[in-house]
Each structure stands twice: as C-alpha cells, then as structure tokens.
Design an enzyme around this catalytic site. Structure first.
Site, PDB file in Angstrom:
ATOM      1  N   LYS A  50       0.146   3.376  -3.046  1.00  0.00           N
ATOM      2  CA  LYS A  50      -1.140   4.036  -3.336  1.00  0.00           C
ATOM      3  C   LYS A  50      -1.064   5.542  -3.575  1.00  0.00           C
ATOM      4  O   LYS A  50      -1.697   6.043  -4.521  1.00  0.00           O
ATOM      5  CB  LYS A  50      -2.162   3.718  -2.241  1.00  0.00           C
ATOM      6  N   TYR A  64      -3.581  -3.240  -9.927  1.00  0.00           N
ATOM      7  CA  TYR A  64      -3.449  -2.943  -8.497  1.00  0.00           C
ATOM      8  C   TYR A  64      -2.477  -3.940  -7.829  1.00  0.00           C
ATOM      9  O   TYR A  64      -1.574  -3.535  -7.091  1.00  0.00           O
ATOM     10  CB  TYR A  64      -4.836  -2.968  -7.840  1.00  0.00           C
ATOM     11  N   TYR A  77      -4.824   4.780   7.786  1.00  0.00           N
ATOM     12  CA  TYR A  77      -6.144   4.129   7.959  1.00  0.00           C
ATOM     13  C   TYR A  77      -6.802   4.485   9.296  1.00  0.00           C
ATOM     14  O   TYR A  77      -6.876   5.645   9.655  1.00  0.00           O
ATOM     15  CB  TYR A  77      -6.009   2.603   7.820  1.00  0.00           C
ATOM     16  N   VAL A 101       1.558  -3.613   3.966  1.00  0.00           N
ATOM     17  CA  VAL A 101       1.588  -4.847   4.773  1.00  0.00           C
ATOM     18  C   VAL A 101       2.867  -5.673   4.638  1.00  0.00           C
ATOM     19  O   VAL A 101       3.066  -6.628   5.387  1.00  0.00           O
ATOM     20  CB  VAL A 101       0.361  -5.767   4.506  1.00  0.00           C
ATOM     21  N   SER A 157       0.800  -1.239   0.000  1.00  0.00           N
ATOM     22  CA  SER A 157       0.000   0.000   0.000  1.00  0.00           C
ATOM     23  C   SER A 157       0.827   1.282   0.000  1.00  0.00           C
ATOM     24  O   SER A 157       0.259   2.367  -0.163  1.00  0.00           O
ATOM     25  CB  SER A 157      -0.941   0.016   1.197  1.00  0.00           C
TER      26      SER A 157
HETATM   27  O1  DON Z   1      -4.594  -5.187  -1.203  1.00  0.00           O
HETATM   28  C1  DON Z   1      -3.946  -5.657  -0.265  1.00  0.00           C
HETATM   29  O2  DON Z   1      -4.484  -6.217   0.678  1.00  0.00           O
HETATM   30  C2  DON Z   1      -2.438  -5.523  -0.309  1.00  0.00           C
HETATM   31  N1  DON Z   1      -1.942  -5.679  -1.637  1.00  0.00           N
HETATM   32  C3  DON Z   1      -2.007  -4.161   0.211  1.00  0.00           C
HETATM   33  C4  DON Z   1      -2.567  -3.839   1.572  1.00  0.00           C
HETATM   34  C5  DON Z   1      -1.678  -2.980   2.385  1.00  0.00           C
HETATM   35  O3  DON Z   1      -0.508  -2.872   2.164  1.00  0.00           O
HETATM   36  C6  DON Z   1      -2.314  -2.324   3.579  1.00  0.00           C
HETATM   37  N2  DON Z   1      -1.389  -1.483   4.283  1.00  0.00           N
HETATM   38  N3  DON Z   1      -0.837  -1.388   5.262  1.00  0.00           N
END
Ligand code: DON
Length: 306
Positions: free
Chosen positions: A66, A189, A241, A259, A63
C-alpha cells in the site's frame, strides 16, 4: 555485517517459541503455506544486504504494497489531488473496516487501510500504452531491483472471496471517491496485493524509502524526496492500523504489515528491515515479525526519537 547475522540468529531463536496466531484463511490460498516459516533481512542505504532463515521463500506482499502505490499516485497526480479523495488521519479501526469513512468528506481516513488503498488503485490508470497492472508490476520490480510477478492463485482466490472489499469499493463509488471502473480498480488492488517477493526484495523496497527514494542496489530514483516524507509519515501513524499507537510507542519506526505475514520497517537514512512469518494476530500483523522487528530495533537503538 557479521554482527547483524549474529543478532538475526538470536532473534530467530527467540521467535521460535511464538506459536500463536493463525493463517489469513479469509483468502483461502493464503492458508496453503508452511506456518512455521521465519525470515528476516536488512538492506542498508549503502546497498549492503544481510538475511536470515527462509529468505528464499516467496510470499505475497498484501498490504505491504500500500505505501508504494500511494507513492505512485502522489508522483502522478500530486498531493492536492490524492488528498482531495483520501485523508491522512489514523482511523483507529481494523484494516478492512467498512463503516469508517470521514464524516463530512466521505473520504477514506488514509491510504494504508483497504478503503484508502482501493481509492489509490482507482487513481492508477493505463499510461502510454502500458496497462495499469503492468505499470504496478514494473514499479515493484524497480523497487526490488529484480523482475517480480503476480501469484495467480492468490489473486484469483482473493478476487473470488472479496465480498467485503467489493462492498467497500461500491461505497466509495456511491460517495464519488472512485469512478465507474469499480471491478478494474479492485482487480488492480488484488494484483498489487498478490505480487510475489522474498524477504530480501521487501527489505530492498523498504531501503528505497530509507534512502529518500533512490533504490540502493540499482541507484535508480523511484520517488521524489518530498513524497517519501509523506509515505513514511503515514506509515508511522497508520501503517499498523488499530495498533499503530502501540507500535509507535514500543518500536518507534515507520512500518507496514500484510496478512501474508510480511512486515517491514524503515529507518530513514539508515536501512530497510523486512520480516516474513505467516502466523498473524487479530490486527493482521505477523506475530513473529512484530517481535523480531521490535527486538531488532531495541538491540540496534533504531527508535527514530532516540
Ligand atoms: O484486502 C485484503 O484484505 C488483503 N488483500 C490485504 C489485507 C492486509 O494485508 C492487511 N494487513 N495486514
């Protein structure tokens, strides 16, 4: 700069004692890393770079990608179009919330959560014979100041297991936030999330935002200044978030987590700061990363309201 090295060493010592958290195993490939890694880097707007720890280790951006694709959508389509489909309000919900779309408009709350980032990916299309995936890879390579590539294993691991993001995308299609190219948008994405970088690359990307859109190592302008203001405002209110309020209150700089354990902060006019350490908390933030950037900001007096 030697002072920075010393501060990094102190912080490196401090975070050693943090052993809680978990690897993001909902993307199975993300569990195949050494959990104890820790790396930190700063790139200043003058192009100086200092790094510490596992600074050669590659991780996927997840993320942390983003804000940068949101910026690309702004550059290409303008603010009015982008925000006719995506809001600018913090959701107060987890990054992967499926129930939360704005009540009247059915827009995702903001581009930092998964629903908003999938809507952004849908806006990035092929252009001048360059495929959308390649355009995104080119963008991140320019931001890092060197050629980056996808991590194929992480990409296919996420694609195979992304039932929740697929459900979000179909909901967005139902409300006509995105078009019929649902799988293509999800693929884009997942690809932006699976770009491999090291902590210095991420700090250089952050420094581009700190430097009003000009990459400080290559001097290439990547975003218009007005779009940088939009990107870092939304990072400040929504980038962390459902703990964005706590982060703003305790650290006071725009930031974004991923993540994989990636985390970066932007100090406008001064520097980009990045961390990588894979064990994450329930919000999806690197535990050591949060501690490290919080301590660094405190020691250096970086809170933007100070
Ligand atoms: O879409 C997802 O769940 C992962 N590719 C990215 C989520 C993420 O990194 C949330 N952040 N902390």
């Amino acid at each position: 700069m030697s002072d920075l090295k010393k501060i990094f060493e102190e912080i490196g010592q401090l975070v050693q004692s943090i052993r809680d958290g978990a690897l993001a195993s909902y993307i199975p490939e993300l569990a195949n890393v050494n959990p104890q890694q820790f790396a930190m880097a700063v790139v200043t707007v003058d192009g100086e770079c200092v790094s510490f720890g596992d600074d050669q280790s590659l991780f996927t951006l997840q993320s942390t990608s983003k804000p940068f694709t949101y910026g690309l959508a702004l550059e290409e389509h303008g603010e009015a179009f982008v925000h006719s489909r995506i809001g600018v309000e913090p959701s107060g919900e987890a990054f992967n919330s499926i129930i939360e779309l704005e009540k009247k408009t059915h827009r995702p709350f903001n581009p930092m959560i998964n629903s908003g980032a999938i809507a952004v990916a849908n806006m990035i299309q092929d252009k001048a014979n360059i495929q959308r995936e390649q355009r995104v890879l080119n963008l991140f390579s320019e931001l890092a100041g060197r050629k980056l590539d996808y991590n194929r294993e992480v990409f296919s691991s996420e694609k195979k297991t992304a039932h929740r993001n697929r459900a979000i995308a179909h909901l967005l299609r139902h409300f006509e936030v995105i078009g019929d190219d649902i799988e293509e948008s999800l693929d884009l994405y997942f690809k932006q999330c699976s770009i491999n970088a090291n902590v210095k690359d991420l700090a250089a990307m952050a420094a581009t935002l700190a430097n009003s859109g000009v990459q400080p190592l290559t001097q290439k302008r990547i975003y218009k200044e007005e779009n940088i203001t939009r990107m870092i405002s939304l990072m400040f209110t929504c980038g962390m978030y459902d703990s964005a309020g706590t982060w703003a209150y305790t650290v006071g700089i725009p930031a974004k987590s991923g993540v994989s354990g990636a985390l970066f902060g932007v100090v406008p006019g001064k520097m980009g700061i990045a961390c990588f350490s894979p064990l994450i908390d329930g919000h999806g933030h690197s535990l050591r990363g949060v501690c490290a950037i919080r301590e660094f900001a405190k020691k250096m007096g970086l809170n933007i309201f100070k």
